[in-house]
Design a protein around this motif. Structure first.
Motif, PDB file in Angstrom:
ATOM      1  N   GLN A 216       0.839  -1.200   0.000  1.00 49.67           N
ATOM      2  CA  GLN A 216       0.000   0.000   0.000  1.00 49.67           C
ATOM      3  C   GLN A 216       0.865   1.238   0.000  1.00 49.67           C
ATOM      4  O   GLN A 216       1.996   1.220   0.489  1.00 49.67           O
ATOM      5  CB  GLN A 216      -0.892   0.014   1.236  1.00 49.67           C
ATOM      6  CG  GLN A 216      -2.118  -0.868   1.082  1.00 49.67           C
ATOM      7  CD  GLN A 216      -3.036  -0.696   2.267  1.00 49.67           C
ATOM      8  OE1 GLN A 216      -3.318   0.415   2.682  1.00 49.67           O
ATOM      9  NE2 GLN A 216      -3.495  -1.816   2.806  1.00 49.67           N
ATOM     10  N   VAL A 217       0.332   2.293  -0.548  1.00 49.45           N
ATOM     11  CA  VAL A 217       1.089   3.540  -0.595  1.00 49.45           C
ATOM     12  C   VAL A 217       1.505   3.927   0.823  1.00 49.45           C
ATOM     13  O   VAL A 217       0.698   3.890   1.748  1.00 49.45           O
ATOM     14  CB  VAL A 217       0.244   4.661  -1.229  1.00 49.45           C
ATOM     15  CG1 VAL A 217       1.012   5.976  -1.226  1.00 49.45           C
ATOM     16  CG2 VAL A 217      -0.143   4.283  -2.648  1.00 49.45           C
ATOM     17  N   GLY A 218       2.772   4.248   0.978  1.00 44.83           N
ATOM     18  CA  GLY A 218       3.287   4.644   2.282  1.00 44.83           C
ATOM     19  C   GLY A 218       3.850   3.479   3.075  1.00 44.83           C
ATOM     20  O   GLY A 218       4.586   3.684   4.026  1.00 44.83           O
ATOM     21  N   GLU A 219       3.545   2.276   2.680  1.00 40.73           N
ATOM     22  CA  GLU A 219       4.053   1.130   3.428  1.00 40.73           C
ATOM     23  C   GLU A 219       5.272   0.550   2.737  1.00 40.73           C
ATOM     24  O   GLU A 219       5.607   0.922   1.610  1.00 40.73           O
ATOM     25  CB  GLU A 219       2.957   0.074   3.563  1.00 40.73           C
ATOM     26  CG  GLU A 219       1.803   0.613   4.391  1.00 40.73           C
ATOM     27  CD  GLU A 219       0.775  -0.451   4.723  1.00 40.73           C
ATOM     28  OE1 GLU A 219       0.869  -1.559   4.167  1.00 40.73           O
ATOM     29  OE2 GLU A 219      -0.102  -0.137   5.533  1.00 40.73           O
ATOM     30  N   SER A 220       5.933  -0.386   3.439  1.00 37.11           N
ATOM     31  CA  SER A 220       7.128  -0.961   2.839  1.00 37.11           C
ATOM     32  C   SER A 220       7.219  -2.445   3.164  1.00 37.11           C
ATOM     33  O   SER A 220       6.503  -2.947   4.032  1.00 37.11           O
ATOM     34  CB  SER A 220       8.372  -0.223   3.327  1.00 37.11           C
ATOM     35  OG  SER A 220       8.425  -0.284   4.727  1.00 37.11           O
ATOM     36  N   VAL A 221       8.078  -3.120   2.457  1.00 38.41           N
ATOM     37  CA  VAL A 221       8.284  -4.548   2.725  1.00 38.41           C
ATOM     38  C   VAL A 221       9.784  -4.817   2.725  1.00 38.41           C
ATOM     39  O   VAL A 221      10.555  -4.156   2.038  1.00 38.41           O
ATOM     40  CB  VAL A 221       7.519  -5.445   1.721  1.00 38.41           C
ATOM     41  CG1 VAL A 221       6.932  -4.665   0.630  1.00 38.41           C
ATOM     42  CG2 VAL A 221       8.362  -6.550   1.163  1.00 38.41           C
ATOM     43  N   ARG A 222      10.176  -5.806   3.557  1.00 40.10           N
ATOM     44  CA  ARG A 222      11.591  -6.107   3.683  1.00 40.10           C
ATOM     45  C   ARG A 222      11.942  -7.376   2.917  1.00 40.10           C
ATOM     46  O   ARG A 222      11.079  -8.239   2.705  1.00 40.10           O
ATOM     47  CB  ARG A 222      11.960  -6.271   5.151  1.00 40.10           C
ATOM     48  CG  ARG A 222      12.000  -4.930   5.896  1.00 40.10           C
ATOM     49  CD  ARG A 222      12.242  -5.130   7.350  1.00 40.10           C
ATOM     50  NE  ARG A 222      11.350  -6.176   7.857  1.00 40.10           N
ATOM     51  CZ  ARG A 222      11.591  -6.893   8.947  1.00 40.10           C
ATOM     52  NH1 ARG A 222      12.698  -6.712   9.628  1.00 40.10           N
ATOM     53  NH2 ARG A 222      10.729  -7.813   9.347  1.00 40.10           N
ATOM     54  N   ALA A 223      13.221  -7.489   2.585  1.00 34.84           N
ATOM     55  CA  ALA A 223      13.679  -8.612   1.756  1.00 34.84           C
ATOM     56  C   ALA A 223      13.271  -9.950   2.348  1.00 34.84           C
ATOM     57  O   ALA A 223      12.751 -10.822   1.643  1.00 34.84           O
ATOM     58  CB  ALA A 223      15.189  -8.535   1.590  1.00 34.84           C
ATOM     59  N   GLU A 224      13.466 -10.109   3.666  1.00 33.01           N
ATOM     60  CA  GLU A 224      13.205 -11.436   4.223  1.00 33.01           C
ATOM     61  C   GLU A 224      11.719 -11.793   4.178  1.00 33.01           C
ATOM     62  O   GLU A 224      11.354 -12.956   4.030  1.00 33.01           O
ATOM     63  CB  GLU A 224      13.781 -11.587   5.637  1.00 33.01           C
ATOM     64  CG  GLU A 224      13.252 -10.593   6.650  1.00 33.01           C
ATOM     65  CD  GLU A 224      14.197  -9.416   6.838  1.00 33.01           C
ATOM     66  OE1 GLU A 224      14.796  -8.978   5.826  1.00 33.01           O
ATOM     67  OE2 GLU A 224      14.334  -8.948   7.978  1.00 33.01           O
ATOM     68  N   PHE A 240      17.841 -13.205   0.160  1.00 32.66           N
ATOM     69  CA  PHE A 240      18.246 -11.951  -0.474  1.00 32.66           C
ATOM     70  C   PHE A 240      19.133 -11.156   0.465  1.00 32.66           C
ATOM     71  O   PHE A 240      18.989 -11.240   1.679  1.00 32.66           O
ATOM     72  CB  PHE A 240      17.019 -11.078  -0.787  1.00 32.66           C
ATOM     73  CG  PHE A 240      16.134 -11.619  -1.870  1.00 32.66           C
ATOM     74  CD1 PHE A 240      16.564 -12.625  -2.720  1.00 32.66           C
ATOM     75  CD2 PHE A 240      14.848 -11.110  -2.049  1.00 32.66           C
ATOM     76  CE1 PHE A 240      15.749 -13.102  -3.726  1.00 32.66           C
ATOM     77  CE2 PHE A 240      14.026 -11.584  -3.041  1.00 32.66           C
ATOM     78  CZ  PHE A 240      14.465 -12.592  -3.878  1.00 32.66           C
ATOM     79  N   ALA A 241      20.039 -10.381  -0.110  1.00 34.44           N
ATOM     80  CA  ALA A 241      20.755  -9.394   0.699  1.00 34.44           C
ATOM     81  C   ALA A 241      19.711  -8.419   1.253  1.00 34.44           C
ATOM     82  O   ALA A 241      18.732  -8.130   0.589  1.00 34.44           O
ATOM     83  CB  ALA A 241      21.758  -8.651  -0.175  1.00 34.44           C
ATOM     84  N   PRO A 242      19.880  -7.927   2.476  1.00 36.90           N
ATOM     85  CA  PRO A 242      18.806  -7.145   3.099  1.00 36.90           C
ATOM     86  C   PRO A 242      18.525  -5.839   2.350  1.00 36.90           C
ATOM     87  O   PRO A 242      19.450  -5.162   1.893  1.00 36.90           O
ATOM     88  CB  PRO A 242      19.341  -6.850   4.504  1.00 36.90           C
ATOM     89  CG  PRO A 242      20.805  -7.056   4.418  1.00 36.90           C
ATOM     90  CD  PRO A 242      21.043  -8.070   3.350  1.00 36.90           C
ATOM     91  N   PHE A 243      17.257  -5.513   2.213  1.00 34.42           N
ATOM     92  CA  PHE A 243      16.841  -4.212   1.684  1.00 34.42           C
ATOM     93  C   PHE A 243      15.413  -3.974   2.126  1.00 34.42           C
ATOM     94  O   PHE A 243      14.750  -4.882   2.651  1.00 34.42           O
ATOM     95  CB  PHE A 243      16.943  -4.164   0.155  1.00 34.42           C
ATOM     96  CG  PHE A 243      16.037  -5.134  -0.562  1.00 34.42           C
ATOM     97  CD1 PHE A 243      14.682  -4.875  -0.698  1.00 34.42           C
ATOM     98  CD2 PHE A 243      16.543  -6.318  -1.102  1.00 34.42           C
ATOM     99  CE1 PHE A 243      13.851  -5.766  -1.352  1.00 34.42           C
ATOM    100  CE2 PHE A 243      15.712  -7.205  -1.755  1.00 34.42           C
ATOM    101  CZ  PHE A 243      14.366  -6.936  -1.879  1.00 34.42           C
TER     102      PHE A 243
END
Ligand code: HEM
Lengths: 471, 292
Positions: A216-224, A240-243
């Motif tokens: 969703q707009v404004g949210e984020s997700v991490r590699a793991e 994945f390398a972390p991001f």
């Protein structure tokens, strides 16, 4: 195993390869051998098996185009087929054929067939490729043979050279003439490239990751989290390398007709050991970070902000079957209602949950009253969906594709081998080609005509034969 | 001078339809009335059809502002264009007898069925997001050219079966008679059409394979998977495998003749399903390209 195979290949039986007269196809006479293992290997490398497998796989593939492949066995259980047929289709995993063991076994068999065949049949063609000439075939039964009215000389041989033939004198006054020898390497390139592609696909399957991630707009997700929820995660895949990927903004461009023109996500990618980058991603324009590809794949409505007498409340939206959305229910005067949204271009409907009857329409910016309350839509909250993929097999697959195209470019061309030689006391033009003799015969007839014209007129002229295709 | 492109577009398609249809009649007269000159009339009409197809494509490209092979109608006009190109390539390189008689009705059917499509398939429409890629230009045009080569291979196979049928009835009539040379001529025609089928498949096969590869690259670019077994992909694989079986059968078994030409017909049927049938079969990734 390897030892045995080598022993077999270098055994006199297999070494005794026979050039058939028409095409230089190597016939392996080891079929005669009584040894079972030998026969099995010859069978595994046979063209009969190849043809059977190609047609069988083609036929089997049809199943998956008739029965939906992404819905699991339930599509069959509820189908109105004969129960026996359903039982059978379930048994062969017709709802997911391309991953069924028997189908994969067929593909594997083709792979093995190709390997054995390449290894048994192709080295002779490479050896032949190194030869400047080959002697004229003994038998004349399957070659075409045309009379020439005069002996070869420099001018007459130039008739051939001018047409792209390479001429070599392999014995005094005996000439071998050929064109397009390179074509003979085509099948090798093609078959080896098929290995590269299959190996790349297998490697990608074993070590790749493929996930569908809505943000969703404004949210984020991490590699793991991406790796953890991935739809496909190969047994050999690495984390994945972390991001962290954050969706800053999402925009849909519509055409005047209301169709979606394009949709864009502005994303920000932060990683502990790399510079933060902000990028726009749209369909056909993925973001790439360390071998991980982020494709703009889908979008949807996650929630909507409803105003009620000036107060805003947020309702989550869930997709319904037909691509429409339904909001979570809310109470108005003791009765339950929800918002039904068919598409962003249409007004939303205010629906009673009791009988699913629409009691009003809502358009952003215009309020509607229901009972003593006034409702309006403040905004829709969209999510943007990404296909996140890491596939280490891709370079190998692309390499194979490049090789394949190179080999394929040679397929329409044909290799011609001609001999200018004596049959008794007559000069003759003999010839053969691996791709059919009718057209070769015409071409030879034209060459012979030009040659004979020269013999009759003695001036090298009379090049009146129409040129045949250069292929 | 102002050119009315939409009108030119219609004009080109109508011309192509009439000329290929009339070409068939000309070739028929040439055969029945034994008038060689009519063959040239037929070829001229086929040439006019080629011009018509080209004009239509250029006009549509300018009207729609994208490569003119994005919906079913456009792709069928492109198919007609390539069919006519390969028809002339075949005529010039191999000079088969009465080939126009088989090729012209196929060309006519292509454009006639295109013009009978419902309006929804025809109009110049903007592209969906996934289709806005330079890959579409490459992928679709290569695939369609392979379809055209296979269509001409099918025509050659029909030529084979035609002479085969004539040879059969001829042999009964003329066993041992003065017509022996006639029968030999039929046999030469049989061998020729058999080989012509082979040559055209050797042309179509690499085109199809390169088309599939570019399609996989496009899919990889747009969706992140180069192969997802959707019905269109699968049917193109089926077509490809049938023709691969054909090529390998010719290498070894000397499957020349009936069986080989039968396999060529089977390949053509698979190709038709890939091209048209799949759109009715089910909805895959490709479906929205053509049916909306
Ligand atoms: C997906 C599978 C395959 C594909 C796409 C494929 C493709 C091709 C192509 C395009 C050619 C060239 C044809 C020509 O130029 O006339 C060829 C030749 C050949 N293929 Fe295959 N092939 C496949 C599998 C196999 C298998 C399993 C065998 C094993 C028996 C095999 C044996 C051969 C042989 C012996 C030749 C002829 C080589 C020559 O002329 O020197 N192929 N193949």
């Amino acid at each position: 195993m390897r030892r045995t195979m080598q022993a077999i290949v270098h055994s006199p039986v297999l070494a005794r390869v026979r050039y058939t007269r028409r095409r230089r196809v190597v016939t392996v006479t080891a079929m005669m051998a009584s040894n079972f293992r030998r026969r099995a290997i010859v069978f595994l490398g046979s063209l009969k098996l190849a043809i059977a497998l190609l047609l069988l796989i083609a036929a089997a593939s049809i199943i998956g185009t008739l029965i939906p492949q992404d819905q699991g066995p339930s599509v069959l259980e509820t189908a109105s087929f004969h129960p026996r047929l359903i039982q059978f289709l379930l048994a062969i995993k017709a709802y997911d054929v391309y991953h069924a063991a028997w189908f994969v076994a067929l593909l594997t068999a083709l792979f093995v067939n190709l390997a054995v065949c390449t290894w048994l049949r192709f080295p002779p063609t490479w050896r032949r490729y190194g030869l400047q000439w080959v002697a004229r075939p003994k038998s004349t039964a399957e070659q075409d043979l045309l009379p020439l009215l005069g002996a070869p000389n420099a001018v007459r041989l130039d008739i051939l050279r001018k047409r792209g033939f390479r001429v070599s004198e392999y014995a005094p006054q005996q000439y071998f003439v050929e064109k397009n020898k390179f074509v003979r390497l085509g099948p090798t390139l093609i078959h080896i490239s098929l290995f590269a592609i299959m190996a790349g696909a297998i490697w990608g399957g074993l070590s790749g990751v493929n996930a569908s991630i809505p943000i969703q707009v404004g949210e984020s997700v991490r590699a793991e989290d991406i790796v953890r929820t991935a739809r496909i995660r190969g047994p050999l895949s690495q984390p994945f390398a972390p991001f962290e990927l954050k969706l800053d903004a999402f925009r849909i461009d519509f055409r005047p007709t209301g169709q979606v023109k394009q949709y864009y996500s502005r994303v920000m990618l932060t990683a502990p050991d790399a510079q933060t980058q902000t990028r726009q991603v749209w369909v056909n324009e993925p973001l790439i970070y360390r071998g991980v590809y982020f494709y703009q794949a889908f979008w949807g409505v996650a929630a909507l902000s409803l105003t009620r007498n000036g107060q805003t409340e947020r309702l989550s939206m869930t997709p319904a079957k037909t691509g429409a959305y339904m909001s979570s229910p809310f109470l108005v005067g003791g009765q339950e209602f929800l918002i039904f949204l068919r598409s962003l271009e249409e007004p939303a409907l205010l629906v009673s949950t009791k009988n699913f009857e629409a009691v009003g329409q809502l358009v952003p910016g215009i309020e509607t009253s229901l009972g003593s309350d006034r409702f309006g839509i403040d905004s829709y909250h969209l999510y943007s969906g990404f296909q996140v993929k890491h596939d280490p097999g891709i370079p190998l697959v692309y390499f194979g594709c490049g090789l394949l195209v190179m080999g394929l470019l040679m397929v329409p061309f044909r290799h011609r081998e001609l001999w200018i030689t004596q049959d008794g006391d007559h000069w003759v033009l003999m010839g053969r080609s691996h791709k059919g003799r009718v057209i070769l015969k015409r071409e030879m007839a034209q060459l012979a005509q030009v040659w004979n014209d020269h013999c009759i007129r003695g001036d090298g002229g009379g090049l009146n034969g129409r040129e045949l295709a250069g292929t | 001078m102002v050119v009315n492109w939409p009108e030119l577009e219609t004009w080109g398609a109508v011309t192509a339809c009439w000329t290929t249809g009339l070409a068939f009649l000309a070739f028929l007269f040439a055969l029945v009335l034994k008038r060689g000159a009519m063959t040239w009339v037929g070829r001229g009409l086929m040439g006019a059809g080629l011009v018509g197809a080209l004009v239509t494509l250029v006009a549509r490209g300018l009207v729609a502002q994208h490569a003119p092979w994005s919906n079913l109608w456009e792709s069928m006009v492109t198919l007609l264009f390539w069919v006519l190109v390969f028809y002339f390539v075949t005529e010039i390189w191999y000079r088969p007898r009465h080939f126009g008689l088989i090729a012209s009705p196929l060309a006519f059917l292509t454009i006639a069925s295109a013009s009978m499509l419902p309006a929804g398939f025809k109009g110049a429409a903007p592209l969906m997001p996934a289709l806005q890629s330079y890959w579409i230009k490459i992928h679709v045009v290569i695939i369609i050219s392979s379809y055209a080569a296979f269509t001409m291979a099918f025509a050659a196979a029909l030529g084979y079966f035609f002479f085969r049928w004539r040879a059969g009835s001829q042999a009964l009539v003329s066993a041992g008679g003065p017509e022996v040379s006639h029968a030999a001529d039929f046999n030469a025609q049989l061998a020729f059409f058999d080989e012509l089928t082979y040559r055209l498949i050797l042309l179509g096969f690499p085109l199809l394979m390169v088309g599939i590869i570019t399609g996989a690259m496009w899919a990889n670019n747009a969706w992140g998977t180069y192969w997802s077994w959707d019905p269109k992909e699968t049917w193109s694989l089926i077509t490809w495998f049938v023709y691969a079986a054909y090529l390998h059968a010719r290498i070894t078994h000397d499957w020349a003749g009936d069986k080989a030409c039968g396999l060529a017909v089977l390949g053509f049927v698979a190709m038709l399903i890939t091209y048209i049938g799949v759109n009715y079969l089910s909805s895959g990734l490709h479906s929205y390209g053509f049916i909306r």
